[in-house]
Design a protein around this motif. Structure first.
Motif, short mmCIF file in Angstrom:
data_model
loop_
_atom_site.label_atom_id
_atom_site.label_comp_id
_atom_site.label_asym_id
_atom_site.label_seq_id
_atom_site.Cartn_x
_atom_site.Cartn_y
_atom_site.Cartn_z
N LEU B 101 0.82 -1.20 0.00
CA LEU B 101 0.00 0.00 0.00
C LEU B 101 0.86 1.26 0.00
CD1 LEU B 101 -2.77 -1.10 2.50
CD2 LEU B 101 -2.66 -1.39 0.04
N SER B 102 0.42 2.25 -0.75
CA SER B 102 1.24 3.45 -0.90
C SER B 102 0.52 4.68 -0.35
CB SER B 102 1.58 3.65 -2.38
OG SER B 102 0.40 3.70 -3.14
N LEU B 103 -0.40 4.47 0.58
CA LEU B 103 -1.13 5.61 1.16
C LEU B 103 -0.25 6.34 2.16
CD1 LEU B 103 -4.53 3.83 1.86
CD2 LEU B 103 -3.91 5.18 -0.14
N ILE B 104 -0.61 7.60 2.41
CA ILE B 104 0.13 8.37 3.40
C ILE B 104 -0.68 8.36 4.69
CG2 ILE B 104 1.04 10.65 3.97
CD1 ILE B 104 1.49 11.01 0.95
N PRO B 105 -0.19 7.67 5.72
CA PRO B 105 -1.00 7.41 6.91
C PRO B 105 -1.52 8.66 7.60
CG PRO B 105 1.05 6.14 6.97
CD PRO B 105 1.15 7.09 5.82
N GLU B 106 -0.73 9.75 7.57
CA GLU B 106 -1.12 10.96 8.31
C GLU B 106 -2.21 11.75 7.58
OE1 GLU B 106 2.05 10.22 7.48
OE2 GLU B 106 2.60 9.41 9.44
N MET B 107 -2.40 11.48 6.31
CA MET B 107 -3.41 12.23 5.55
C MET B 107 -4.77 11.55 5.69
SD MET B 107 -1.20 13.18 2.15
CE MET B 107 -2.37 14.23 1.36
N THR B 108 -5.82 12.32 5.41
CA THR B 108 -7.17 11.76 5.54
C THR B 108 -7.47 10.84 4.36
OG1 THR B 108 -8.21 13.51 4.27
CG2 THR B 108 -7.95 13.89 6.65
N VAL B 109 -8.59 10.14 4.52
CA VAL B 109 -9.06 9.25 3.44
C VAL B 109 -9.25 10.06 2.16
CG1 VAL B 109 -11.07 7.91 2.69
CG2 VAL B 109 -10.14 7.59 5.00
N ALA B 110 -9.95 11.20 2.26
CA ALA B 110 -10.24 12.00 1.08
C ALA B 110 -8.95 12.49 0.41
CB ALA B 110 -11.12 13.19 1.46
N GLU B 111 -8.02 12.97 1.24
CA GLU B 111 -6.75 13.50 0.67
C GLU B 111 -5.97 12.39 -0.03
OE1 GLU B 111 -6.06 16.98 4.05
OE2 GLU B 111 -5.23 14.98 4.33
N ASN B 112 -5.97 11.19 0.55
CA ASN B 112 -5.26 10.09 -0.09
C ASN B 112 -5.88 9.71 -1.42
OD1 ASN B 112 -2.90 8.57 1.21
ND2 ASN B 112 -4.14 9.16 2.98
N ILE B 113 -7.22 9.74 -1.47
CA ILE B 113 -7.89 9.30 -2.70
C ILE B 113 -7.57 10.24 -3.87
CG2 ILE B 113 -10.17 9.03 -3.80
CD1 ILE B 113 -11.16 7.87 -1.14
N VAL B 114 -7.49 11.53 -3.58
CA VAL B 114 -7.24 12.47 -4.68
C VAL B 114 -5.77 12.90 -4.77
CG1 VAL B 114 -9.59 13.36 -4.75
CG2 VAL B 114 -7.91 14.43 -3.28
N LEU B 115 -4.93 12.18 -4.04
CA LEU B 115 -3.50 12.52 -4.03
C LEU B 115 -2.95 12.59 -5.46
CD1 LEU B 115 -1.52 12.94 -1.67
CD2 LEU B 115 -0.75 10.60 -2.02
N GLY B 116 -2.22 13.65 -5.75
CA GLY B 116 -1.65 13.79 -7.08
C GLY B 116 -2.57 14.57 -8.01
N ALA B 117 -3.82 14.75 -7.61
CA ALA B 117 -4.75 15.51 -8.45
C ALA B 117 -5.65 16.37 -7.57
CB ALA B 117 -5.58 14.55 -9.29
N MET B 118 -5.02 17.00 -6.56
CA MET B 118 -5.78 17.81 -5.61
C MET B 118 -6.42 19.01 -6.34
SD MET B 118 -5.36 17.14 -2.17
CE MET B 118 -4.33 16.11 -1.14
N PRO B 119 -7.71 19.21 -6.20
CA PRO B 119 -8.32 20.40 -6.82
C PRO B 119 -7.91 21.65 -6.05
CG PRO B 119 -9.96 19.13 -5.56
CD PRO B 119 -8.67 18.38 -5.48
N THR B 120 -7.36 22.60 -6.76
CA THR B 120 -6.91 23.84 -6.09
C THR B 120 -7.48 25.07 -6.81
OG1 THR B 120 -4.92 23.87 -7.44
CG2 THR B 120 -4.72 22.87 -5.28
N ARG B 121 -7.53 26.16 -6.08
CA ARG B 121 -7.89 27.45 -6.68
C ARG B 121 -7.09 28.51 -5.95
NH1 ARG B 121 -13.85 28.51 -6.32
NH2 ARG B 121 -14.04 27.19 -8.16
N GLY B 122 -6.34 29.27 -6.73
CA GLY B 122 -5.51 30.33 -6.14
C GLY B 122 -4.50 29.79 -5.13
#
Lengths: 132, 515
Positions: B101-122
């Motif tokens: 498994l390559s998840l980041i334990p300290e990050m949340t479930v949601a953050e792990n799922i979208v890791l690498g494609a985080m939606p950002t604005r500004g």
């Protein structure tokens, strides 16, 4: 003896008593592809799981003799009591176990099964690691 | 089940979505994958099986653009992909769920799922969009889990599902899973297989690596077998059998050699446990003799692991006495340290967490429990001696490749298990305890571990094996104790035990079933 009764009796004899043919061939000789075998609650197993369970049960070293009794037919449904006599491999005790089973036929194949002790079947299926 | 490419009855099979053409990969002089071709169609679940080192993971990494093939092409939807470009593979619709498994334990479930494609604005993460994407992916696979929960708090199974959700969030058309059930219980495995079947039914093509033959026959349409980097064959699931697949994986001659029986000659009692009680353990007595292999069977959750850990002092014990007798000297075991000092070797169920330091080299892992013997009187480690010591043990357990300077984490599951076994072999334990010794291990490595266990018993080691794998338990054990609800509910000698009798005791039911 009706054709259905003869086929049901032959199935259990070949499947468990004489272990003739493969478990899969025996199952397919009686049960349809879309089989729904009712377990506890709304859980069911299909023909694939039934074959796997039969394969497991056939590997048991046993002296069981299976008899189909009290068979009644009502339209597309056949109900009977299955009596299994032999040595329980877990306890080494002589036992006689009886189960009432109902089959529903469609196109000469069993497509639905109800047993009066589905929890036992379900336990066996789960213990055997068969996917439901 | 969807139609695989081998179904001769299908007059117009769907065109393949993913094709591998003559892929070849070597690392230095070692050929990892040699001229392997296969194709996968939409909706097909295609298994790729083979022993450790057969080249499965290398092959999959080439498909996912992580490795550059030395020869051959990967073609998606008729278009050749740029070799070694993971982004192009992802853009084309190939998603890989890694073996580890390559998840980041300290990050949340949601953050792990979208890791690498985080939606950002500004420059700021758009939390609402992030959660919506993550929720959609979880909905797609039918898993309910709190999006704000840190992954470190999730069970192994839920982490696996989050990993799959991450792959699904990329909206792939080909999903590659590398041994996804290696650490799952049977019930969790069932859930995962159902999930994958649903995804396949919606048209997703799935490439599925697993060592577990029953799973392959449950879910897959087609099986490709790799051995020593070469494709041995691709067969439709309806045209083959588990025996044929194992034969293709290991070769018939090797299989017969590895399945040889062992001679049982039990001597004096080494382990005597009486009335062991702990959470989930309700008073268990157990004896294990020198030269004997004792198996503990039962369903997952029956209390087997809890019993063994409490007995060895690895977890707190509420009551009971445990004695270890070695060379005529009897010692009481009240802590894990005492157990190890008295001569216990323990290969735990969670080998990655409890059994191995993954970032340490194989050499240092193997030397770890025996550092005292490998140090000078002043406490300085004898480096040269450690190398020889580790090399010999790596050879004894059949580590492949036997490179003791590599990090343990670089090895596959089967080889990691061999490293854990090697760690303890060096101490020549009087009692060797193995909890699920071959979970997640391929058939070849499994047979080698079995051979090793038998050989230890023949040399006089007392062996205790806990296994959910009934054939394994039956094959190895001289005696099987079946645990249910934290108690031993039956003891079956080797000549009486069979799958049905163990199963009947484990489940509390009877095998006298008519179905």
């Amino acid at each position: 003896m009706s054709d259905r009764r003869a086929r049901i009796a032959a199935y259990f004899t070949r499947q468990y008593d004489t272990k003739e043919g493969t478990a899969q061939d025996n199952v397919e000789s009686l049960f349809g592809e879309g089989l729904v075998f009712h377990l506890t609650g709304d859980r069911t197993m299909g023909r694939h799981a039934l074959v796997a369970l039969c394969q497991l049960l056939r590997r048991t070293r046993h002296d069981r003799v299976t008899t189909v009794t009290e068979l009644t037919e009502d339209g597309d449904q056949v109900s009977f009591v299955l009596v299994i006599r032999g040595t329980d491999p877990a306890t080494q005790h002589e036992v006689a176990v009886s189960t009432r089973t109902t089959y529903r036929f469609e196109d000469d194949q069993v497509v639905e099964v109800w047993q009066d002790d589905p929890a036992q079947v379900e336990q066996a299926v789960r213990a055997a690691g068969v996917r439901l | 089940m969807t139609q695989g490419p081998s179904d001769a009855d299908d007059p117009a099979p769907t065109a393949p979505i993913l094709e591998a053409h003559n892929l070849h990969k070597h690392f230095g002089g070692a050929v990892a994958v040699d001229d392997v071709s296969l194709e996968v169609r939409p909706g097909e679940v295609h298994a790729v099986v083979g022993e450790n080192g057969a080249g499965k993971s290398t092959f999959m990494r080439m498909l996912a653009g992580i490795l550059v093939p030395n020869e051959g092409d990967v073609v998606m939807d008729g278009t050749r992909l740029e070799p070694g470009s993971p982004q192009e593979a992802i853009d084309a619709g190939i998603s890989l769920v890694h073996q580890e498994l390559s998840l980041i334990p300290e990050m949340t479930v949601a953050e792990n799922i979208v890791l690498g494609a985080m939606p950002t604005r500004g420059g700021f993460i758009r939390r609402r969009a992030l959660k919506a994407t993550a929720q959609a992916a979880l909905d797609e696979i039918g898993v309910g889990v709190d999006l704000d929960e840190p992954v470190s708090r999730l069970s192994v199974a839920l982490r696996q599902f989050v990993e799959i959700a991450r792959a699904v969030a990329r909206e792939p058309r080909v999903l590659i899973l590398d041994e996804p059930t290696a650490t799952l219980t049977p019930a969790e495995t069932d859930y995962l297989l159902d999930m994958l079947q649903r995804l396949a039914d919606r048209g997703l093509a799935i490439l599925y690596i697993s060592h577990r033959i029953p799973e392959i026959f449950t879910i897959c349409d087609t099986v490709s077998v790799l051995r020593d980097g070469e494709l041995v064959g691709t067969v439709g699931i309806d045209d083959t059998s588990p025996t044929d697949i194992v034969d293709m994986m290991v070769g018939r001659e090797l299989k017969q050699e590895l399945q040889a029986d062992h001679e049982s000659n039990p001597q004096g009692v080494v382990l005597r446990a009486r009335d062991v009680r702990a959470p989930g353990v309700n008073g268990i007595d157990l004896d294990v003799r020198a030269g004997e292999i004792v198996g503990i069977g039962g369903l997952v959750g029956a209390g087997r692991t809890e019993f063994v850990r409490a007995m060895l002092g690895a977890d707190p014990r509420n009551a009971g006495t445990v004695q270890l007798t070695v060379d005529g000297e009897t010692r009481l075991i009240n802590s894990y340290g005492q157990a190890v000092a008295a001569g216990v070797g323990y290969v735990p169920e969670e080998r990655r967490a409890d059994g191995l330091a993954l970032t340490m080299t194989v050499r240092d892992n193997i030397a770890l429990p025996n550092r005292k013997a490998l140090s000078s009187p002043l406490g300085v480690l004898k480096r040269g001696q450690i190398v020889t010591y580790a090399k010999d043990l790596a050879d004894d357990v059949g580590l492949r490749p036997p490179r003791i300077e590599l990090e343990a984490g670089a090895y596959s599951g089967g080889n990691q298990q061999k490293i854990v076994v090697a760690k303890w072999l060096g101490r020549a334990p009087a009692l060797f305890v193995l909890d699920e010794p071959t979970r997640g291990v391929d058939v070849g490595a499994k047979a080698e571990i079995h051979r090793l266990v038998r050989s230890l018993a023949e040399q006089g080691t007392a062996v205790l094996v806990i296994s959910s794998d009934l054939p394994e338990l039956l094959e190895l054990s001289d005696t099987i104790h079946v645990v249910r609800d934290g108690q031993i509910v039956g003891t079956l000698p080797r000549d009486v035990a069979d799958e049905s009798s163990v199963m009947a005791l484990a489940s509390g039911g009877t095998s006298m079933i008519g179905v």
